[in-house]
Design a protein around this motif. Structure first.
Motif, PDB file in Angstrom:
ATOM      1  N   LEU A  95      41.918  33.698  50.085  1.00 27.22           N
ATOM      2  CA  LEU A  95      41.088  33.569  49.782  1.00 27.22           C
ATOM      3  C   LEU A  95      41.046  32.577  48.663  1.00 27.22           C
ATOM      4  N   THR A  96      41.292  31.976  47.774  1.00 29.41           N
ATOM      5  CA  THR A  96      41.727  30.951  46.906  1.00 29.41           C
ATOM      6  C   THR A  96      41.321  29.577  47.905  1.00 29.41           C
ATOM      7  N   ASP A  97      42.329  29.265  48.393  1.00 29.69           N
ATOM      8  CA  ASP A  97      41.964  28.135  50.158  1.00 29.69           C
ATOM      9  C   ASP A  97      40.578  28.396  50.461  1.00 29.69           C
ATOM     10  N   LEU A  98      39.872  29.357  50.968  1.00 30.19           N
ATOM     11  CA  LEU A  98      38.539  29.228  51.343  1.00 30.19           C
ATOM     12  C   LEU A  98      37.934  29.124  50.329  1.00 30.19           C
ATOM     13  N   VAL A  99      37.947  29.976  49.099  1.00 30.93           N
ATOM     14  CA  VAL A  99      37.119  29.158  48.222  1.00 30.93           C
ATOM     15  C   VAL A  99      37.086  28.100  47.760  1.00 30.93           C
ATOM     16  N   ASP A 100      38.276  27.172  47.442  1.00 33.17           N
ATOM     17  CA  ASP A 100      38.399  26.722  47.437  1.00 33.17           C
ATOM     18  C   ASP A 100      37.212  24.963  48.703  1.00 33.17           C
ATOM     19  N   GLU A 101      38.137  25.668  49.341  1.00 39.12           N
ATOM     20  CA  GLU A 101      36.853  24.983  50.805  1.00 39.12           C
ATOM     21  C   GLU A 101      36.223  24.435  50.632  1.00 39.12           C
ATOM     22  N   GLU A 110      29.093  26.561  46.111  1.00 35.94           N
ATOM     23  CA  GLU A 110      29.221  26.133  44.365  1.00 35.94           C
ATOM     24  C   GLU A 110      28.263  26.392  43.551  1.00 35.94           C
ATOM     25  N   ARG A 111      27.234  25.590  43.458  1.00 31.03           N
ATOM     26  CA  ARG A 111      25.520  26.501  42.889  1.00 31.03           C
ATOM     27  C   ARG A 111      26.046  28.250  42.736  1.00 31.03           C
ATOM     28  N   PHE A 112      26.122  28.826  44.049  1.00 32.49           N
ATOM     29  CA  PHE A 112      26.374  30.345  44.338  1.00 32.49           C
ATOM     30  C   PHE A 112      27.387  31.338  43.291  1.00 32.49           C
ATOM     31  N   TRP A 113      28.590  30.271  43.909  1.00 28.88           N
ATOM     32  CA  TRP A 113      29.583  30.616  43.122  1.00 28.88           C
ATOM     33  C   TRP A 113      29.688  30.580  41.462  1.00 28.88           C
TER      34      TRP A 113
END
Length: 189
Positions: A95-101, A110-113
């Motif tokens: 999950l961390t890798d996907l979000v970072d990507e 990035e804006r939505f997150w």
């Protein structure tokens, strides 16, 4: 850490039996684990896809912005799924890798997150701009499967007479998202 995901054969058989109802099985990250033939034609060609993840499909495939008439809502729903997974599996490296990507590759992600102004919806309308069907409208249902490793069955039920007729015709071509990734254009007979 969440459990590994595998789709039960009975679940795959169930969505395959939904001939005229596009259906997919996704995991907690929006990874598409299984799909039926109608989903290949309506959603995307997951067999030949580099993007078997819905968030990657929505944020990294430029054609998705045209294909999904309500792209912003679709994209926000994908972020909501990831935020829910983040709350449940804080130590999930995948999950961390996907979000970072996605945060690096997509300013919209990035804006939505960072806004955290998204809803986690289990049902919603979804409109598509299909090359042969025109504007198609579906009622999307996302059903969480208890005991199946945080899996969801997502179905696309026709929401208007035009979409119903188009699906019944069975002469439609794959979605442009399918064609763009697979490099082929096929017609269903």
């Amino acid at each position: 850490m969440p459990p590994a995901t595998a789709v039960r054969p009975q679940l795959k058989a169930m969505i395959d039996a939904m001939h005229d109802l596009p259906a997919i099985v996704v995991d907690r990250l929006g990874n598409v684990l299984a799909w039926n033939a109608a989903a290949l034609d309506v959603v995307a060609d997951f067999e030949g896809s580099a993007h078997r993840n819905l968030a990657r499909l929505y944020f990294l495939d430029p054609s998705s912005r045209e294909y999904y008439a309500d792209w912003q809502t679709v994209a926000q729903d994908a972020v909501a799924l990831l935020q829910r997974a983040s709350a449940e599996y804080a130590d999930d490296a995948e999950l961390t890798d996907l979000v970072d990507e996605l945060r690096t590759a997509s300013p919209d992600f990035e804006r939505f997150w960072t806004s955290q102004n998204v809803q986690n919806r289990a049902h919603c309308p979804k409109s598509l701009n299909h090359p042969s069907g025109g504007r198609l409208t579906f009622s999307l249902e996302s059903l969480q499967l208890p005991g199946d490793d945080a899996q969801y069955v997502v179905t696309y039920t026709p929401a208007d007479p035009t979409t119903t007729a188009w699906l019944a015709d069975r002469s439609w071509v794959q979605s442009p998202l399918a064609v763009s990734r697979s490099g082929r254009e096929t017609q269903r007979k």
